[in-house]
Design a protein around this motif. Structure first.
Motif, PDB file in Angstrom:
ATOM      1  N   LYS A   1       3.581  28.268   9.954  1.00 17.42           N
ATOM      2  CA  LYS A   1       4.972  28.614  10.290  1.00 17.42           C
ATOM      3  C   LYS A   1       5.830  28.829   9.048  1.00 17.42           C
ATOM      4  O   LYS A   1       7.018  29.089   9.149  1.00 17.42           O
ATOM      5  CB  LYS A   1       5.581  27.505  11.147  1.00 17.42           C
ATOM      6  N   GLY A   2       5.206  28.659   7.883  1.00 16.81           N
ATOM      7  CA  GLY A   2       5.928  28.900   6.640  1.00 16.81           C
ATOM      8  C   GLY A   2       6.423  27.656   5.931  1.00 16.81           C
ATOM      9  O   GLY A   2       7.120  27.756   4.911  1.00 16.81           O
ATOM     10  N   GLU A   3       6.092  26.481   6.441  1.00 17.56           N
ATOM     11  CA  GLU A   3       6.528  25.243   5.786  1.00 17.56           C
ATOM     12  C   GLU A   3       5.745  25.037   4.493  1.00 17.56           C
ATOM     13  O   GLU A   3       4.564  25.375   4.397  1.00 17.56           O
ATOM     14  CB  GLU A   3       6.328  24.033   6.712  1.00 17.56           C
ATOM     15  N   CYS A   4       6.414  24.459   3.513  1.00 18.60           N
ATOM     16  CA  CYS A   4       5.764  24.160   2.240  1.00 18.60           C
ATOM     17  C   CYS A   4       6.403  22.909   1.636  1.00 18.60           C
ATOM     18  O   CYS A   4       7.327  22.327   2.216  1.00 18.60           O
ATOM     19  CB  CYS A   4       5.881  25.349   1.286  1.00 18.60           C
ATOM     20  N   PHE A   5       5.926  22.515   0.478  1.00 19.28           N
ATOM     21  CA  PHE A   5       6.472  21.325  -0.165  1.00 19.28           C
ATOM     22  C   PHE A   5       7.860  21.612  -0.730  1.00 19.28           C
ATOM     23  O   PHE A   5       8.089  22.646  -1.355  1.00 19.28           O
ATOM     24  CB  PHE A   5       5.548  20.866  -1.298  1.00 19.28           C
ATOM     25  N   GLU A   6       8.785  20.689  -0.479  1.00 20.94           N
ATOM     26  CA  GLU A   6      10.143  20.822  -0.998  1.00 20.94           C
ATOM     27  C   GLU A   6      10.445  19.609  -1.877  1.00 20.94           C
ATOM     28  O   GLU A   6      10.516  18.480  -1.394  1.00 20.94           O
ATOM     29  CB  GLU A   6      11.153  20.913   0.153  1.00 20.94           C
ATOM     30  N   ALA A   7      10.599  19.860  -3.141  1.00 26.66           N
ATOM     31  CA  ALA A   7      10.865  18.783  -4.100  1.00 26.66           C
ATOM     32  C   ALA A   7      12.305  18.286  -3.970  1.00 26.66           C
ATOM     33  O   ALA A   7      13.195  19.014  -3.531  1.00 26.66           O
ATOM     34  CB  ALA A   7      10.611  19.267  -5.514  1.00 26.66           C
ATOM     35  N   ARG A   8      12.518  17.026  -4.353  1.00 24.89           N
ATOM     36  CA  ARG A   8      13.853  16.421  -4.355  1.00 24.89           C
ATOM     37  C   ARG A   8      14.141  15.843  -5.734  1.00 24.89           C
ATOM     38  O   ARG A   8      13.218  15.465  -6.469  1.00 24.89           O
ATOM     39  CB  ARG A   8      13.940  15.321  -3.292  1.00 24.89           C
ATOM     40  N   GLU A   9      15.406  15.733  -6.047  1.00 18.87           N
ATOM     41  CA  GLU A   9      15.792  15.240  -7.367  1.00 18.87           C
ATOM     42  C   GLU A   9      15.392  13.777  -7.575  1.00 18.87           C
ATOM     43  O   GLU A   9      15.122  13.359  -8.704  1.00 18.87           O
ATOM     44  CB  GLU A   9      17.300  15.387  -7.562  1.00 18.87           C
ATOM     45  N   ASP A  10      15.383  13.003  -6.481  1.00 20.23           N
ATOM     46  CA  ASP A  10      15.095  11.574  -6.610  1.00 20.23           C
ATOM     47  C   ASP A  10      13.625  11.238  -6.375  1.00 20.23           C
ATOM     48  O   ASP A  10      13.264  10.079  -6.156  1.00 20.23           O
ATOM     49  CB  ASP A  10      15.966  10.770  -5.646  1.00 20.23           C
ATOM     50  N   ASP A  11      12.748  12.240  -6.410  1.00 21.53           N
ATOM     51  CA  ASP A  11      11.327  11.980  -6.225  1.00 21.53           C
ATOM     52  C   ASP A  11      10.812  11.064  -7.335  1.00 21.53           C
ATOM     53  O   ASP A  11      11.099  11.294  -8.519  1.00 21.53           O
ATOM     54  CB  ASP A  11      10.521  13.287  -6.249  1.00 21.53           C
TER      55      ASP A  11
ATOM     56  N   VAL B   1       0.838  -1.202   0.000  1.00 20.73           N
ATOM     57  CA  VAL B   1       0.000   0.000   0.000  1.00 20.73           C
ATOM     58  C   VAL B   1       0.874   1.254   0.000  1.00 20.73           C
ATOM     59  O   VAL B   1       0.632   2.199  -0.760  1.00 20.73           O
ATOM     60  CB  VAL B   1      -0.947   0.014   1.218  1.00 20.73           C
ATOM     61  N   ALA B   2       1.892   1.254   0.854  1.00 19.34           N
ATOM     62  CA  ALA B   2       2.774   2.413   0.954  1.00 19.34           C
ATOM     63  C   ALA B   2       3.464   2.700  -0.379  1.00 19.34           C
ATOM     64  O   ALA B   2       3.507   3.845  -0.841  1.00 19.34           O
ATOM     65  CB  ALA B   2       3.816   2.188   2.045  1.00 19.34           C
ATOM     66  N   PHE B   3       3.985   1.642  -1.040  1.00 18.24           N
ATOM     67  CA  PHE B   3       4.676   1.838  -2.311  1.00 18.24           C
ATOM     68  C   PHE B   3       3.710   2.251  -3.424  1.00 18.24           C
ATOM     69  O   PHE B   3       4.074   3.002  -4.327  1.00 18.24           O
ATOM     70  CB  PHE B   3       5.423   0.561  -2.725  1.00 18.24           C
ATOM     71  N   SER B   4       2.467   1.772  -3.368  1.00 23.71           N
ATOM     72  CA  SER B   4       1.493   2.090  -4.407  1.00 23.71           C
ATOM     73  C   SER B   4       0.984   3.523  -4.286  1.00 23.71           C
ATOM     74  O   SER B   4       0.816   4.219  -5.295  1.00 23.71           O
ATOM     75  CB  SER B   4       0.294   1.119  -4.334  1.00 23.71           C
ATOM     76  N   VAL B   5       0.724   3.949  -3.060  1.00 16.98           N
ATOM     77  CA  VAL B   5       0.083   5.241  -2.847  1.00 16.98           C
ATOM     78  C   VAL B   5       1.099   6.379  -2.744  1.00 16.98           C
ATOM     79  O   VAL B   5       0.772   7.534  -3.043  1.00 16.98           O
ATOM     80  CB  VAL B   5      -0.813   5.198  -1.580  1.00 16.98           C
ATOM     81  N   TYR B   6       2.339   6.073  -2.353  1.00 24.88           N
ATOM     82  CA  TYR B   6       3.331   7.131  -2.130  1.00 24.88           C
ATOM     83  C   TYR B   6       3.520   8.075  -3.318  1.00 24.88           C
ATOM     84  O   TYR B   6       3.498   9.300  -3.140  1.00 24.88           O
ATOM     85  CB  TYR B   6       4.674   6.521  -1.715  1.00 24.88           C
ATOM     86  N   PRO B   7       3.713   7.569  -4.549  1.00 24.88           N
ATOM     87  CA  PRO B   7       3.896   8.506  -5.673  1.00 24.88           C
ATOM     88  C   PRO B   7       2.699   9.444  -5.859  1.00 24.88           C
ATOM     89  O   PRO B   7       2.871  10.624  -6.174  1.00 24.88           O
ATOM     90  CB  PRO B   7       4.061   7.571  -6.880  1.00 24.88           C
TER      91      PRO B   7
END
Length: 334
Positions: free
Chosen positions: A212-222, A124-130
């Motif tokens: 508090k100013g947090e937002c989404f931070e993309a990564r190269e290996d996403d 479930v985790a691997f299927s839904v994560y993307p």
């Protein structure tokens, strides 16, 4: 007194080693050995008395023999759901219907449907994560809450609810003589409470982080959502219903064995319905089988620790104290 210190120390050490990533095949026996030494227990089976080796291996082998086929079929079922794209199809449908506005709720429901249908938590985790990653990115939500969202939908109200095909709900059947649907009224109330309060709390934490100013931070290996031909969502739901229905109608007759039949029915139904959608069936079987062995081995290693703890004097004293607590017996049982 020394036995109690060893029992508590062994348990704490097991938790610490597990959190630090130490292999359970090493951590569990070492911690069990600590319990045995502080309980003045013989290490080797040289006499007929209780000893560490026999107690640990009896617990380990007993769990393995009782639950091997459940783990194997459950792992294959989950892997087949993943390999055919059926799990992705079901999750995508739910996520697509709710959309970015309800990103957190969409991820939670997708995980809940798959988990309650008998798909392994790991699959479930691997299927839904993307999909969760894509939703959180579009909604600009802090990515550190993705694991919490996946876990909330997978290992809380669905895993412990009446009728769930997860082993946590089936282990008591053999020992208490109940069914996996026992006390469903209470289970329903608890599930609703867990789902409502958990979802409220999760949303509150996310909103606080955003403030508090947090937002989404993309990564190269996403990971990127791969475009592939997927089966219709209904063909992914049918195997889930097969598992639930077979376990419901057979649990009175077959007891614990009903779960084997139910999972086998789920495996066969997904093979029949979605055979042409398999990406690599032989690889899925190999990975599913290996995954089952690792999962049941790790669990059995901890059960072995419990078996050693159970024969220690401290365990008997602790159980006696808990079962003789004043007030409602359910408090002591919990």
């Amino acid at each position: 007194m020394l036995s109690m210190i060893g029992l508590l120390g062994g348990l704490v050490l097991l938790i610490i080693l597990t959190l630090r990533g130490v292999n359970l095949f090493i951590a569990a026996p070492v911690c069990a050995l600590l319990v045995a030494l502080t309980s003045n227990m013989a290490i080797f089976p040289v006499t007929d008395s209780v000893n560490f080796i026999s107690a640990y291996m009896d617990g380990f082998a007993g769990f393995l023999s009782a639950w091997f086929f459940m783990f194997l079929l459950g792992s294959l079922f989950g892997k087949f759901m993943e390999d055919t794209g059926a799990a992705d199809s079901v999750a995508s449908y739910i996520v697509g219907k709710l959309g970015m506005k309800h990103a957190v709720l969409a991820v939670v429901i997708a995980c809940a449907v798959l988990t309650y249908g008998g798909v392994s938590v790991f699959i479930v985790a691997f299927s839904v994560y993307p999909m969760a990653l894509s939703l959180f990115k579009d909604a600009n939500l802090p990515r550190r809450f993705i694991p919490a969202t996946l876990a909330f939908g997978s290992v809380t109200f669905t895993m412990t609810s009446a009728g769930s095909p997860e082993i946590q709900n089936w282990i008591p059947v053999k020992y208490l003589g109940t069914s996996p649907y026992a006390a469903w009224e209470v289970s329903l109330v608890v599930a609703v409470f867990m789902a409502t309060v958990g979802y409220y709390w999760l949303n509150k934490m996310i909103k606080k982080a955003i403030a508090k100013g947090e937002c989404f931070e993309a990564r190269e290996d996403d990971p990127i959502l791969l475009e592939r031909k997927r089966p219709h969502p209904i063909t992914g739901v049918i195997p889930l219903f097969v598992v639930l229905l077979l376990s419901f109608f057979l649990h009175d007759v077959l007891q614990q064995t009903a779960l084997i039949v139910a999972l086998l029915g789920g495996v066969l139904s997904i093979v029949i319905i979605n055979y042409k959608y398999f990406y690599n069936m032989s690889a899925a079987i190999n990975v599913g089988t290996t995954g089952a062995l690792v999962a049941i081995g790790n669990t059995a290693a901890v059960v072995g620790f419990g078996a050693v703890a159970k024969v220690s004097p401290a365990f008997t004293a602790a159980v006696d104290a808990m079962t003789h607590m004043p007030g409602n017996e359910l408090v002591g049982a919990a």
